[in-house]
Motif scaffolding. Structure first.
Motif, PDB file in Angstrom:
ATOM      1  N   LEU A  61       0.731  -1.140   0.417  1.00 57.84           N
ATOM      2  CA  LEU A  61      -0.022   0.490   0.155  1.00 57.84           C
ATOM      3  C   LEU A  61       0.768   1.284   0.129  1.00 57.84           C
ATOM      4  O   LEU A  61       0.900   2.451  -0.754  1.00 57.84           O
ATOM      5  N   PHE A  62       2.214   1.436   1.095  1.00 56.87           N
ATOM      6  CA  PHE A  62       3.192   2.297   0.733  1.00 56.87           C
ATOM      7  C   PHE A  62       4.632   1.578   0.867  1.00 56.87           C
ATOM      8  O   PHE A  62       4.732   1.130   1.677  1.00 56.87           O
ATOM      9  N   PRO A  63       5.538   2.085  -0.485  1.00 58.75           N
ATOM     10  CA  PRO A  63       6.091   0.900   0.174  1.00 58.75           C
ATOM     11  C   PRO A  63       7.115   1.171   1.175  1.00 58.75           C
ATOM     12  O   PRO A  63       7.072   2.810   1.947  1.00 58.75           O
ATOM     13  N   ALA A  77       9.080  12.851  -4.204  1.00 56.89           N
ATOM     14  CA  ALA A  77      10.387  11.739  -3.299  1.00 56.89           C
ATOM     15  C   ALA A  77      10.692  12.010  -2.477  1.00 56.89           C
ATOM     16  O   ALA A  77      10.498  13.263  -1.672  1.00 56.89           O
ATOM     17  N   CYS A  78      11.109  10.458  -1.243  1.00 55.67           N
ATOM     18  CA  CYS A  78      11.307  11.395   0.174  1.00 55.67           C
ATOM     19  C   CYS A  78      12.253   9.926   0.450  1.00 55.67           C
ATOM     20  O   CYS A  78      12.470   9.354  -0.633  1.00 55.67           O
ATOM     21  N   ALA A  79      13.412  10.474   1.439  1.00 55.77           N
ATOM     22  CA  ALA A  79      13.723   9.893   1.232  1.00 55.77           C
ATOM     23  C   ALA A  79      13.626   8.579   2.407  1.00 55.77           C
ATOM     24  O   ALA A  79      14.331   7.459   2.562  1.00 55.77           O
ATOM     25  N   ILE A  80      12.522   9.141   3.522  1.00 56.35           N
ATOM     26  CA  ILE A  80      12.125   7.715   3.889  1.00 56.35           C
ATOM     27  C   ILE A  80      10.851   7.882   3.604  1.00 56.35           C
ATOM     28  O   ILE A  80      10.002   8.312   3.602  1.00 56.35           O
ATOM     29  N   HIS A  81       9.911   6.728   4.286  1.00 57.65           N
ATOM     30  CA  HIS A  81       8.683   7.363   4.185  1.00 57.65           C
ATOM     31  C   HIS A  81       8.315   6.745   5.728  1.00 57.65           C
ATOM     32  O   HIS A  81       8.220   5.461   6.091  1.00 57.65           O
ATOM     33  N   CYS A  82       7.483   7.783   5.985  1.00 52.78           N
ATOM     34  CA  CYS A  82       6.989   7.530   7.270  1.00 52.78           C
ATOM     35  C   CYS A  82       5.156   6.766   7.598  1.00 52.78           C
ATOM     36  O   CYS A  82       4.785   7.444   6.214  1.00 52.78           O
ATOM     37  N   ARG A  83       5.212   5.645   8.564  1.00 51.06           N
ATOM     38  CA  ARG A  83       3.929   5.312   7.954  1.00 51.06           C
ATOM     39  C   ARG A  83       2.586   6.353   7.766  1.00 51.06           C
ATOM     40  O   ARG A  83       1.352   5.827   7.643  1.00 51.06           O
ATOM     41  N   TYR A  84       2.648   7.050   9.080  1.00 52.11           N
ATOM     42  CA  TYR A  84       1.749   7.635   9.502  1.00 52.11           C
ATOM     43  C   TYR A  84       1.381   9.451   8.569  1.00 52.11           C
ATOM     44  O   TYR A  84       1.041   9.887   8.884  1.00 52.11           O
ATOM     45  N   CYS A  85       2.274   8.810   7.316  1.00 50.65           N
ATOM     46  CA  CYS A  85       2.276  10.318   6.468  1.00 50.65           C
ATOM     47  C   CYS A  85       1.053  10.853   6.056  1.00 50.65           C
ATOM     48  O   CYS A  85       0.327   9.743   5.387  1.00 50.65           O
ATOM     49  N   PHE A  86       0.442  11.997   6.169  1.00 52.07           N
ATOM     50  CA  PHE A  86      -0.835  12.308   5.732  1.00 52.07           C
ATOM     51  C   PHE A  86      -1.004  12.445   4.784  1.00 52.07           C
ATOM     52  O   PHE A  86      -1.677  13.033   3.501  1.00 52.07           O
ATOM     53  N   GLY A 132       6.845  19.059  -0.069  1.00 53.53           N
ATOM     54  CA  GLY A 132       7.042  17.297  -0.523  1.00 53.53           C
ATOM     55  C   GLY A 132       5.533  16.269   0.294  1.00 53.53           C
ATOM     56  O   GLY A 132       4.181  16.932   0.283  1.00 53.53           O
ATOM     57  N   GLY A 133       6.027  15.857  -0.658  1.00 54.33           N
ATOM     58  CA  GLY A 133       7.606  14.638  -0.200  1.00 54.33           C
ATOM     59  C   GLY A 133       8.178  15.629   0.637  1.00 54.33           C
ATOM     60  O   GLY A 133       8.196  16.414   0.621  1.00 54.33           O
ATOM     61  N   ASP A 134       9.587  15.496   0.202  1.00 52.16           N
ATOM     62  CA  ASP A 134      11.308  16.558   0.283  1.00 52.16           C
ATOM     63  C   ASP A 134      11.382  16.967  -0.954  1.00 52.16           C
ATOM     64  O   ASP A 134      12.231  16.868  -1.937  1.00 52.16           O
ATOM     65  N   THR A 159      11.097  19.749   5.289  1.00 56.07           N
ATOM     66  CA  THR A 159      12.026  18.453   5.234  1.00 56.07           C
ATOM     67  C   THR A 159      12.694  17.723   6.045  1.00 56.07           C
ATOM     68  O   THR A 159      12.377  18.484   7.460  1.00 56.07           O
ATOM     69  N   ARG A 160      12.561  16.603   5.673  1.00 57.88           N
ATOM     70  CA  ARG A 160      13.400  15.356   6.863  1.00 57.88           C
ATOM     71  C   ARG A 160      15.014  15.167   7.130  1.00 57.88           C
ATOM     72  O   ARG A 160      14.912  14.207   7.670  1.00 57.88           O
ATOM     73  N   LEU A 161      15.184  15.613   5.764  1.00 66.66           N
ATOM     74  CA  LEU A 161      16.914  14.926   5.486  1.00 66.66           C
ATOM     75  C   LEU A 161      17.558  15.703   6.503  1.00 66.66           C
ATOM     76  O   LEU A 161      18.429  14.485   6.622  1.00 66.66           O
ATOM     77  N   ILE A 169      12.544  21.819  10.461  1.00 69.15           N
ATOM     78  CA  ILE A 169      12.602  20.030  10.031  1.00 69.15           C
ATOM     79  C   ILE A 169      11.467  19.409  10.925  1.00 69.15           C
ATOM     80  O   ILE A 169      11.034  20.015  11.069  1.00 69.15           O
ATOM     81  N   HIS A 170      11.707  17.903  11.115  1.00 69.42           N
ATOM     82  CA  HIS A 170      10.517  16.593  11.645  1.00 69.42           C
ATOM     83  C   HIS A 170      11.519  15.669  12.129  1.00 69.42           C
ATOM     84  O   HIS A 170      11.870  14.963  11.563  1.00 69.42           O
ATOM     85  N   ALA A 171      11.632  15.960  13.463  1.00 68.37           N
ATOM     86  CA  ALA A 171      11.933  14.859  14.539  1.00 68.37           C
ATOM     87  C   ALA A 171      10.562  14.450  15.050  1.00 68.37           C
ATOM     88  O   ALA A 171       9.888  15.431  15.125  1.00 68.37           O
TER      89      ALA A 171
END
Ligand code: SF4
Length: 344
Positions: free
Chosen positions: A50-52, A120-129, A165-167, A196-198, A226-228
């Motif tokens: 569903l979401f890689p 595009a994102c570097a990470i796929h956060c499972r809770y991403c809206f 984005g994405g990022d 960005t989360r990068l 940023i996003h931590a």
């Protein structure tokens, strides 16, 4: 430079692009590299359809081995719960598609316009809206940013442009510098803000080439959000500190937004630790979002009353500047909605 301040390493574009390509994408590899049981693999495979799955290796290195409850792992490990259909959890929980004002251009709040620069994102956060956002049709950089920038140029009320984005930091330096130059050429825009989360999940991205592109705008004030979500994302992560330090040194206002997530940061000590770790890295806590009710993420959600109790606990422990605003994004509202107990 203050003695003891982490220095940015001399990296080349090839380093961060290689790290981006080299992310872990297979549930089997994630589970094996953390020494977890085989029983985690099959549900992860199904949910990743569903979401890689996508995890940078330097982020993986900050997880505890053998602990399925690790707060970093919880943010990226696909679980069987994601495949459940929970009433009230939808594809576009924040009304992004209603707010489109141009190709990949969202105009929700007065004075600000947001460009969805890439999918595009570097990470796929499972809770991403935005886990179901139709990036293939709706991102401003699909062919050229020009049509979206025309909309901003023709609206003098827009004083701040957000790159999201994405990022946006997955874009190359030349593309970013060209985009910043085009924004700078719009006289009524004063600020550019990047979400960005990068810097947290792929700190290699903040290299000398990025700093040059980012500082190529002389007129615009530069803000990076940023996003931590957990102190473990920042503590003992020298590369993350070096990246944030390099951003500070080149005059960036650094803020953080986090999401309140069940099983990741849903306690006063975890939230207080996050604020302390952010401030130690030169970042001010800005927002603590309650979960946007996106399909597949219901297992991360907490009742609003619990969120407000945790926030009150945090307020009682920390100086005001370390307490992020507790907010919910309500589709169609003209600002984020602050959550506060009724008695306040
Ligand atoms: S980095 Fe941001 S946009 Fe990408 S998956 Fe995570 S929350 Fe979503």
């Amino acid at each position: 430079m203050i003695p003891g301040t982490p220095q940015i390493r001399h990296l080349t574009p090839a380093d961060w692009q290689q790290a981006l390509r080299d992310c872990v994408r297979e549930p089997q590899e994630l589970v094996e590299s953390l020494g977890l049981g085989e029983e985690w693999v099959e549900p992860a495979r199904r949910a990743a359809e569903l979401f890689p799955l996508r995890v940078p290796r330097s982020y993986l290195a900050r997880m505890r081995r053998g602990d399925p409850g690790d707060p970093l792992l919880r943010q990226v490990l696909p679980l069987a719960e994601e495949t459940l259909d929970t009433p009230g959890y939808v594809a576009d929980p924040v009304g992004d598609l209603q707010a489109l004002a141009g190709p990949g251009l969202l105009h929700k709040y007065h004075g600000r316009a947001l460009l969805v620069t890439t999918g595009a994102c570097a990470i796929h956060c499972r809770y991403c809206f935005r886990r179901e956002f139709p990036y293939a049709e709706q991102h401003a950089g699909k062919q050229s940013f020009a049509p979206s920038l025309d909309v901003i140029r023709n609206d003098p009320s827009v004083t701040e442009v957000l790159l999201s984005g994405g990022d946006p930091l997955t874009l190359g330096d030349r593309r970013l510098a060209a985009l910043l130059a085009a924004i700078e050429a719009i006289p009524h825009v004063r600020r550019v803000r990047v979400h960005t989360r990068l810097p947290v999940v792929l700190p290699e991205r903040i290299d000398a080439g990025f700093v040059e592109a980012w500082t190529s705008t002389r007129r615009l004030q530069r803000v990076m959000v940023i996003h931590a979500n957990h102190a473990q994302e920042l503590r003992d992560a020298e590369d993350v500190h070096a990246a944030l330090c390099a951003l500070k040194d080149c005059g960036t206002t650094l803020l953080n937004q986090s999401v309140l997530l069940r099983g990741v940061n849903d306690s006063v000590p975890a939230l207080a630790d996050l604020s302390e770790a952010l401030f130690a890295a030169g970042v001010l806590p800005y927002y603590l979002h309650v979960l946007d009710r996106v399909r597949g993420a219901a297992h991360f959600d907490l009742p609003e009353a619990t969120a407000m109790e945790l926030h009150a606990g945090l307020t009682a422990q920390l100086p005001g500047y370390l307490v992020p605003r507790l907010v919910r994004e309500v589709p169609g509202a003209d600002s984020k909605t602050m959550l506060q107990p009724a008695s306040r």
